[in-house]
Design a protein around this motif. Structure first.
Motif, short mmCIF file in Angstrom:
data_model
loop_
_atom_site.label_atom_id
_atom_site.label_comp_id
_atom_site.label_asym_id
_atom_site.label_seq_id
_atom_site.Cartn_x
_atom_site.Cartn_y
_atom_site.Cartn_z
N GLU A 74 45.06 48.07 27.04
CA GLU A 74 45.21 49.43 27.57
C GLU A 74 45.30 49.48 29.10
O GLU A 74 45.91 50.38 29.66
N LYS A 75 44.68 48.53 29.78
CA LYS A 75 44.60 48.57 31.23
C LYS A 75 45.28 47.36 31.87
O LYS A 75 45.59 46.39 31.20
N ASP A 76 45.48 47.45 33.19
CA ASP A 76 46.05 46.34 33.95
C ASP A 76 44.94 45.35 34.29
O ASP A 76 44.59 45.13 35.46
N PHE A 98 34.11 38.43 32.11
CA PHE A 98 34.70 38.88 33.38
C PHE A 98 35.95 39.71 33.11
O PHE A 98 36.71 39.44 32.17
N PHE A 99 36.17 40.69 33.97
CA PHE A 99 37.40 41.48 33.95
C PHE A 99 38.12 41.29 35.28
O PHE A 99 37.51 41.44 36.35
N TYR A 100 39.40 40.94 35.21
CA TYR A 100 40.21 40.72 36.41
C TYR A 100 41.19 41.87 36.57
O TYR A 100 42.00 42.15 35.67
N ASN A 101 41.11 42.57 37.71
CA ASN A 101 42.02 43.67 38.01
C ASN A 101 43.30 43.09 38.63
O ASN A 101 43.27 42.51 39.72
N ILE A 102 44.40 43.23 37.92
CA ILE A 102 45.66 42.60 38.33
C ILE A 102 46.18 43.18 39.65
O ILE A 102 46.60 42.44 40.54
N LYS A 103 46.14 44.50 39.79
CA LYS A 103 46.69 45.13 40.99
C LYS A 103 45.85 44.85 42.23
O LYS A 103 46.37 44.63 43.32
#
Length: 572
Positions: A74-76, A98-103
């Motif tokens: 659902e998210k980037d 861990f969650f990595y925010n692409i932008k």
């Protein structure tokens, strides 16, 4: 009669002894498993103290391999879970999330109550339903000394919208295993293969299970046709219509002799296809004979499915076994597999080719369709003018690691007019293009047409280094790798026992003497080939000291020459 009776008694006695030994080994294996279960329970008791979700901005995760990296539906964002790290003395297993925010190119560590136990070599699949879910099955836990293993057969789901872990406890699923593969096919998870390690031997699987996401039930399939041989660490990709799955490669190992393991690398391909509906449904195996340029045999490669139903294969290692020695050749190449056309081709970097240069090549090649041009470029037929340069990174313990980079060659063949045009188009300067160093067991996934690659490991001599760097590659452009997280040499930790240290010291006394000295200076007007020839012995000894006494002379020479080249270019 008397002799025959004695012989029968002897056979029965041997069988009885073997039976006793088997029971003894089984009891020991059970005790080892119980010991690991107690250790796992101890870790879980610590996790149970967490009662609230805590999210913390953090640097990139620590070095690891055999974790899972998946794209948020659902998210980037990318989701990294678990993995392992070995520093030469101790094995560490993780269950951090861990969650990595692409932008933003940022990381967040999410501590959620009651997570799955620590593990590696598991499988994770994202499902878009209910706001997004991460399904996780199996994997293994290793004792700190790396001598004992526990294989999981549990199934978990992470509800991404509510940040909640849930264990799905249903019977009829696969046995405990790691190195298996799991994929989403419409409304069901499909699990294939894997292995289970015991004290005595390795058990490899080629069974197939499905988990229905609507009814929450496991089913073991009995496909028709010729199935793949038992294996782990293969790679899977769905067919474009979602009715089947492609199986490629894999690894198998058995104990051929006492304390001697024999490994086998597979490079075959199979199609498992579902036919019919409901009660008439059946699954059928068939062997695939693909066309194009196939990857050389290897294990530990990474694969992800990109745009246009193309699977991307990266890196891996091929182990050359000779008697009791094992030496691995690591890769950092790319291969693309067109699932619809059943064709392989090399994934060449296109570089920063200018429009004028592209038009000139199109004109020289004559009329050609866009599709043909795209295929030609992707196979490297229109890609020239790049050279490989090897960079040297020295860790805290003095180990030399060689990192390969691809740099545009300013001295390509062609007329002066062509050189002037290229210089005009590219501003007279070409930027260095970096690519990931060779590695195996890296984590890979694709989001928005971009390949993300994280971590993995490679070896220098008898030392194993676990990585924490991260790269991105636009699969539409295929022009250059983007460094998202740089590799920090300080994280390349390797510890050895006192005995090993003393052996290394005695075996590489001459190498240590060379290491303590300054490198041979480059003489005025000296060419690279002349410098390499003059200093060949020096660099060979230096390479040998860092790669270990058992490394093949050919590989030592190759690394020595590369080190000499790096030093020579730094002095210019």
């Amino acid at each position: 009669m008397g002799k025959k009776g004695k012989k029968e008694k002897k056979i029965k006695g041997a069988e009885k002894t073997a039976s006793k030994l088997e029971k003894k080994v089984s009891r020991r294996s059970k005790r080892d498993e119980e010991d690991l279960e107690a250790l796992i329970a101890e870790f879980q008791s610590l996790d149970a103290k967490k009662t609230h979700v805590v999210e913390t901005a953090c640097p990139a995760p620590s070095p690891r391999l055999n974790a899972s990296l998946t794209a948020h539906p659902e998210k980037d964002e990318l989701i990294l879970f678990g993995g392992e790290f070995f520093n030469g003395k101790k094995t560490y297993l993780y269950n951090d999330l861990f969650f990595y925010n692409i932008k933003k190119n940022t990381w967040v560590k999410s501590e959620i109550p009651n997570p799955p136990p620590r593990r590696c070599a598991h499988q994770a699949v994202v499902v878009p339903q209910a706001g997004g879910q991460l399904w996780l099955f199996g994997g293994e836990f290793a004792s700190p000394d790396g001598e004992q293993f526990y294989h999981y057969k549990d199934l978990w789901v992470l509800h991404l919208n509510s940040h909640r872990w849930e264990q799905i406890k249903v019977s009829g699923g696969p046995s405990g295993r790691s190195g298996h593969r799991m994929i989403l096919l419409k409304k069901q998870l499909l699990v294939f293969g894997g292995f289970h390690e015991t004290v005595r031997d390795y058990i490899y699987y080629n069974d197939v299970y499905t988990f229905n996401l609507d009814t929450f039930t496991w089913s073991r399939l009995s496909p028709l046709g010729s199935c793949p041989s038992p294996r782990s660490a293969c790679q899977v990709a769905p067919t474009p219509d979602g009715s089947g799955v492609i199986i490629y490669g894999g690894y198998y190992k058995n104990r051929a002799k006492k304390d001697l393991d024999k490994g086998m690398v597979h490079s075959d391909m199979f199609l498992l296809k579902r036919e019919g509906e409901d009660e008439q449904e059946r699954w059928v195996w068939s062997r695939l004979s693909s066309s194009g340029v196939k990857p050389p045999p290897r294990s530990g490669f990474s694969m992800a499915v990109g745009p246009g139903s193309r699977a991307i294969l990266f890196g891996g290692v091929y182990d050359e076994e000779e008697e009791e020695t094992l030496e691995g050749d690591f890769f950092n190449d790319l291969y693309l597999y067109d699932i619809g056309k059943n064709r392989w081709f090399p994934g060449q970097m296109k570089g920063t080719m200018t429009k004028r240069k592209r038009r000139r090549r199109e004109k020289e090649a004559g009329p050609v369709g866009k599709e043909d041009l795209s295929v030609a470029e992707s196979q490297g037929e229109a890609l020239q003018g790049f050279v490989e340069v090897v960079k040297e990174i020295v860790t805290e313990d003095g180990t030399v690691m060689m990192i390969k980079e691809v740099i545009p060659n300013t001295k390509t063949e062609g007329s002066e007019e062509e050189s002037e045009e290229e210089s005009e188009d590219e501003g007279g300067a070409a930027a260095t293009q970096v690519e990931p160093c060779p590695r195996s067991n890296a984590m890979a996934t694709v989001k928005h047409g971009k390949l993300f690659l994280y971590g993995g490991m490679f070896e220098v001599g008898d030392k194993q280094f676990t990585l924490s760097d991260m790269y991105g590659l636009d699969l539409h452009k295929m022009d250059q790798w983007e460094v998202l997280v740089e590799m920090d040499p300080k994280t390349q930790e390797w510890l050895e026992s006192e005995d090993e240290d003393s052996e290394d010291e005695s075996d590489s006394e001459e190498g240590s003497a060379y290491i303590s000295e300054e490198h041979p200076a480059v003489q005025a007007g000296e060419l690279l080939v002349e410098y390499q020839s003059r200093t060949e012995q020096y660099w060979a000894v230096l390479a040998r000291a860092n790669m270990g006494p058992d490394t093949k002379d050919k590989k030592v020479h190759k690394v020595g020459q590369a080190m000499a080249k790096v030093f020579f270019e730094d002095q210019e």
